[in-house]
Design a protein around this motif. Structure first.
Motif, short mmCIF file in Angstrom:
data_model
loop_
_atom_site.label_atom_id
_atom_site.label_comp_id
_atom_site.label_asym_id
_atom_site.label_seq_id
_atom_site.Cartn_x
_atom_site.Cartn_y
_atom_site.Cartn_z
N GLY A 128 43.93 57.36 34.51
CA GLY A 128 43.65 56.28 35.43
C GLY A 128 43.81 54.93 34.76
N ARG A 129 44.65 54.06 35.33
CA ARG A 129 44.90 52.73 34.77
C ARG A 129 44.84 51.68 35.87
NH1 ARG A 129 47.51 52.90 29.86
NH2 ARG A 129 46.83 50.70 29.80
N LYS A 130 44.52 50.47 35.47
CA LYS A 130 44.55 49.37 36.41
C LYS A 130 46.01 49.08 36.78
CE LYS A 130 43.30 44.48 36.87
NZ LYS A 130 42.76 43.29 36.17
N ILE A 131 46.27 48.90 38.06
CA ILE A 131 47.64 48.66 38.53
C ILE A 131 47.69 47.28 39.18
CG2 ILE A 131 49.47 49.47 40.06
CD1 ILE A 131 48.18 52.28 39.75
N GLN A 132 48.41 46.37 38.51
CA GLN A 132 48.49 45.00 38.98
C GLN A 132 49.78 44.73 39.77
OE1 GLN A 132 45.78 42.47 37.71
NE2 GLN A 132 46.43 42.18 39.82
N TYR A 133 50.87 45.35 39.30
CA TYR A 133 52.13 45.13 40.02
C TYR A 133 53.13 46.23 39.66
CZ TYR A 133 54.07 43.17 35.65
OH TYR A 133 54.50 42.99 34.37
N LEU A 134 54.16 46.31 40.50
CA LEU A 134 55.28 47.21 40.27
C LEU A 134 56.54 46.36 40.16
CD1 LEU A 134 56.81 49.96 40.32
CD2 LEU A 134 56.62 49.91 42.82
N GLY A 135 57.30 46.54 39.08
CA GLY A 135 58.55 45.81 38.89
C GLY A 135 59.73 46.74 39.15
N ILE A 136 60.73 46.25 39.87
CA ILE A 136 61.90 47.05 40.23
C ILE A 136 63.17 46.27 39.91
CG2 ILE A 136 63.06 48.40 42.03
CD1 ILE A 136 60.40 48.19 43.62
N ASN A 137 63.99 46.81 39.03
CA ASN A 137 65.27 46.20 38.70
C ASN A 137 66.36 47.08 39.28
OD1 ASN A 137 67.35 44.75 37.66
ND2 ASN A 137 66.86 45.10 35.51
N GLN A 138 66.85 46.72 40.47
CA GLN A 138 67.86 47.52 41.13
C GLN A 138 69.25 47.27 40.54
OE1 GLN A 138 67.04 47.91 45.58
NE2 GLN A 138 65.85 46.10 45.07
N ARG A 139 70.10 48.23 40.71
CA ARG A 139 71.45 48.17 40.18
C ARG A 139 72.23 47.04 40.86
NH1 ARG A 139 73.87 50.12 35.66
NH2 ARG A 139 75.90 51.04 36.05
N GLU A 140 72.88 46.21 40.05
CA GLU A 140 73.61 45.07 40.61
C GLU A 140 75.03 45.47 41.01
OE1 GLU A 140 72.41 42.01 41.31
OE2 GLU A 140 70.49 42.87 40.77
N GLY A 157 68.40 40.53 40.86
CA GLY A 157 67.36 40.35 39.86
C GLY A 157 66.12 41.18 40.15
N VAL A 158 65.20 41.19 39.18
CA VAL A 158 63.98 41.98 39.29
C VAL A 158 63.15 41.52 40.49
CG1 VAL A 158 61.86 42.67 38.13
CG2 VAL A 158 63.94 42.30 36.79
N GLN A 159 62.63 42.49 41.24
CA GLN A 159 61.72 42.19 42.35
C GLN A 159 60.35 42.80 42.03
OE1 GLN A 159 62.74 40.12 44.77
NE2 GLN A 159 64.73 40.08 43.71
N PHE A 160 59.30 42.19 42.57
CA PHE A 160 57.95 42.59 42.23
C PHE A 160 57.13 42.89 43.49
CE2 PHE A 160 59.52 39.90 38.85
CZ PHE A 160 59.18 40.61 37.71
N ILE A 161 56.28 43.91 43.36
CA ILE A 161 55.30 44.24 44.40
C ILE A 161 53.93 44.13 43.75
CG2 ILE A 161 54.47 46.00 45.99
CD1 ILE A 161 57.30 47.23 45.90
N ASP A 162 53.10 43.20 44.21
CA ASP A 162 51.81 42.93 43.59
C ASP A 162 50.68 43.65 44.33
OD1 ASP A 162 52.38 40.87 41.44
OD2 ASP A 162 53.36 39.94 43.16
N PHE A 163 49.64 44.01 43.58
CA PHE A 163 48.47 44.68 44.12
C PHE A 163 47.21 43.94 43.67
CE2 PHE A 163 51.73 47.89 43.05
CZ PHE A 163 52.08 48.28 44.34
N ALA A 164 46.08 44.44 44.12
CA ALA A 164 44.80 43.76 43.84
C ALA A 164 44.17 44.23 42.54
CB ALA A 164 43.84 43.99 45.00
N GLY A 165 44.84 45.09 41.80
CA GLY A 165 44.28 45.56 40.54
C GLY A 165 43.46 46.83 40.68
#
Length: 580
Positions: free
Chosen positions: A473-485, A529-537
């Motif tokens: 179990g870890r704190k989850i602040q965000y998810l980073g996604i670097n899609q293929r260009e 470029g990298v896209q981010f999905i943020d969460f509440a931690g």
């Protein structure tokens, strides 16, 4: 001799595919830009006499050192000479022993190669496969009778097969004459070349030559060029139209005068500095080479507006050159902060030093309407920021996933560059990864291995899920996604749609079995470029990204349901701090 022997006995090398990376590509990979020169018999004022054109070129004072000097002003590392061009009379600026089109007695090509080499630049020769303009302008530019006599058989140069034979012979003549040529820039393919395995023979005979192709991503060639496209927002962000993913060598070719022909037509249009410099910067910020076309006159000189721009570009580029040369585009395969649209109307790119990844550069091509710049930091801890042109220290703070620069003023009208010194990345958790679908050779683990040569491919399966197991179990602040260009990021046509994630759900779980309702359901922007999905931690061990669809329509067979991800990761915390 080897090529001649191979052809004589009929043992033509079999089809081959060029290496994605090869030592011969070093000079192109190290380049920022090239100078594209369209120049020939039909350069205004057009000539129909080859000898007359050559005489006027020489009497006009043509010198290769002028072209080399102008390329150096643009900080270009190579020149592409387009003379054997369908719309320019198929002129060959070297003493050819092969009849069939204009050939000069003076060796203009050889002189240019020598002058470029003496100054650390290279020359690449443009070659066409296209005979359709053989009578353009009411004059017949090709001499089938002379070439037929030379070959001892009837060959019609106005057909693709006949012209394929003629141009094929010219490839070998050039290779025999010019070992110091950088390679060939080829305007599409010819079936005769393909059936005779021309490209494999070029690599065999001249292992130091590179081969580039215009608008076709032909695997055997070292580089693909993407010809000038418009319709992007902002207009200078040309790489939005590039559809081939790095580390494939990619080039964008465009005219410096945004109006007029690709070659000198007697006019002297202005050079749009904002558009041109914006293209140069955003190309560099995407690891794309900028091939800048200028319109040489018969005497080789450029019209005054282009000369003036070159002189300006030289002084403008010098203070920021370290941020372009020896760097890769940031926010894609090579790490770095997020490029693209920032706060308050700001737009730009980032670059990362190849030799010191802790040195990054922020290029603000369009300034914000305020004195503040806010850019997603991608987990990078920043230790100092300075204005690269002035050397002034810049106040900054970090928090919430972003780097914020404050108290900004004195914006450069074309590109304000900030040098950012960093101390690596923080708050990035390792995770094992799996997916509900994967193409052969491209498993989900490839999206978490830190290797830019690998990627996860969903095998054209949608919806599809990518799952992360953090091990505990870890704190989850965000998810980073670097899609293929490898797809355009704007809707230009039915066959050029973005294959990037559109609608998605994210789920958390403590046991990998019970997922409950989505913790987030939203839409990612169709941006590079990298896209981010943020969460509440929230704390969890498992994260599941469910991709419902992409932006590509069903009418786009190339991109519909395609999903490729270079890297994806979980951030457990944001970097915080400040400085000046």
């Amino acid at each position: 001799m080897l090529a001649a022997l191979v052809l004589a006995v009929g043992l033509v090398p079999g089809p081959a595919q060029a290496d994605l990376q090869n030592p011969r590509q070093a000079f192109l990979r190290g380049a920022v830009a090239g100078l594209f020169l369209h120049w020939g018999e039909r350069t205004a004022p057009a000539h129909t006499s080859c000898s007359g054109w050559e005489s006027d070129v020489t009497n006009g004072g043509w010198t290769p050192n002028y072209w080399v000097s102008e390329a150096q002003k643009l900080h270009a590392q190579y020149l592409v000479l387009a003379t054997f061009h369908s719309r320019l009379g198929y002129a060959r600026p070297w003493p050819s022993a092969i009849p069939g089109s204009c050939s000069t007695k003076r060796d203009f090509l050889g002189e240019l190669i020598a002058a470029a080499k003496a100054n650390g630049l290279r020359v690449i020769l443009y070659m066409t496969d296209d005979p359709q303009w053989h009578a353009d302008g009411g004059h017949e530019w090709l001499d089938s009778k002379a070439y037929s006599t030379y070959k001892g058989k009837t060959v019609d140069l106005t057909t693709r097969d006949g012209f394929g034979q003629f141009s094929y012979d010219n490839f070998f003549e050039v290779m025999n004459r010019y070992p110091d040529l950088g390679g060939f820039w080829i305007d599409n393919d010819n079936d005769y070349w393909l059936s005779h395995n021309l490209y494999a023979q070029i690599y065999q005979k001249r292992p130091n030559y590179t081969i580039s192709n215009n608008n076709e991503d032909t695997p055997i060639m070292d580089m693909i060029s993407n010809e000038q496209k418009t319709g992007m927002t902002p207009s200078y962000d040309y790489p939005q139209a590039v559809y081939t993913a790095a580390p494939r060598l990619t080039e964008a070719d465009f005219k410096l005068p945004s109006t007029g022909a690709w070659w000198y037509d007697g006019s002297n249009p202005t050079v749009d500095r904002t558009l041109t410099l914006g293209r140069l910067i955003t190309n560099a910020g995407s690891s794309v080479k900028a091939l800048m076309a200028e319109t040489a006159q018969v005497n080789g000189k450029f019209p005054s507006n282009q000369e003036s721009f070159n002189t300006f570009a030289n002084s403008w580029l010098n203070p920021i050159w370290e941020s372009l040369s020896g760097t890769e585009g940031g926010g894609y395969l090579y790490g770095g902060m997020q490029p693209g649209a920032w706060n308050d109307g700001a737009y730009g790119v980032t670059t990362v030093s190849k030799t010191d990844p802790d040195t990054q550069y922020i290029h603000v091509v369009t300034k914000p309407s305020t004195s503040t710049l806010k850019i997603r930091d991608n987990g990078t801890r920043v230790t100092s920021v300075r204005n690269l042109r002035t050397g002034a220290a810049i106040s900054f703070s970090q928090g919430g996933g972003s780097l914020t620069l404050t108290g900004l003023s004195g914006w450069d009208p074309y590109d304000t560059v900030f040098q950012v010194t960093t101390a690596g990345r923080e708050g990035i958790d390792s995770a094992s990864m799996s997916a509900t679908a994967s193409a052969s050779g491209h498993p989900a683990s490839a999206a978490g291995d830190g290797d830019y040569l690998t990627y996860w491919d969903s095998n054209k399966t949608l919806p599809v899920s990518l799952r992360f197991d953090l091990g505990s179990g870890r704190k989850i602040q965000y998810l980073g996604i670097n899609q293929r260009e490898d797809s355009v990021s704007y809707a230009r046509s039915a066959t050029e749609q973005s294959a990037r994630i559109k609608n998605y759900n994210v789920y958390f779980s403590s046991d990998g079995k019970n997922w409950g309702s989505p913790v987030k359901s939203a839409t990612l922007p169709s941006r590079r470029g990298v896209q981010f999905i943020d969460f509440a931690g929230t704390t969890a061990r498992y994260v599941r990204l469910e991709v419902l669809n992409t932006y590509a329509a069903s009418s786009d067979s190339a991109h519909y349901q395609q999903l490729r991800v270079d890297e994806a990761w979980i951030g457990s915390s944001y970097v915080t701090g400040s400085g000046a």
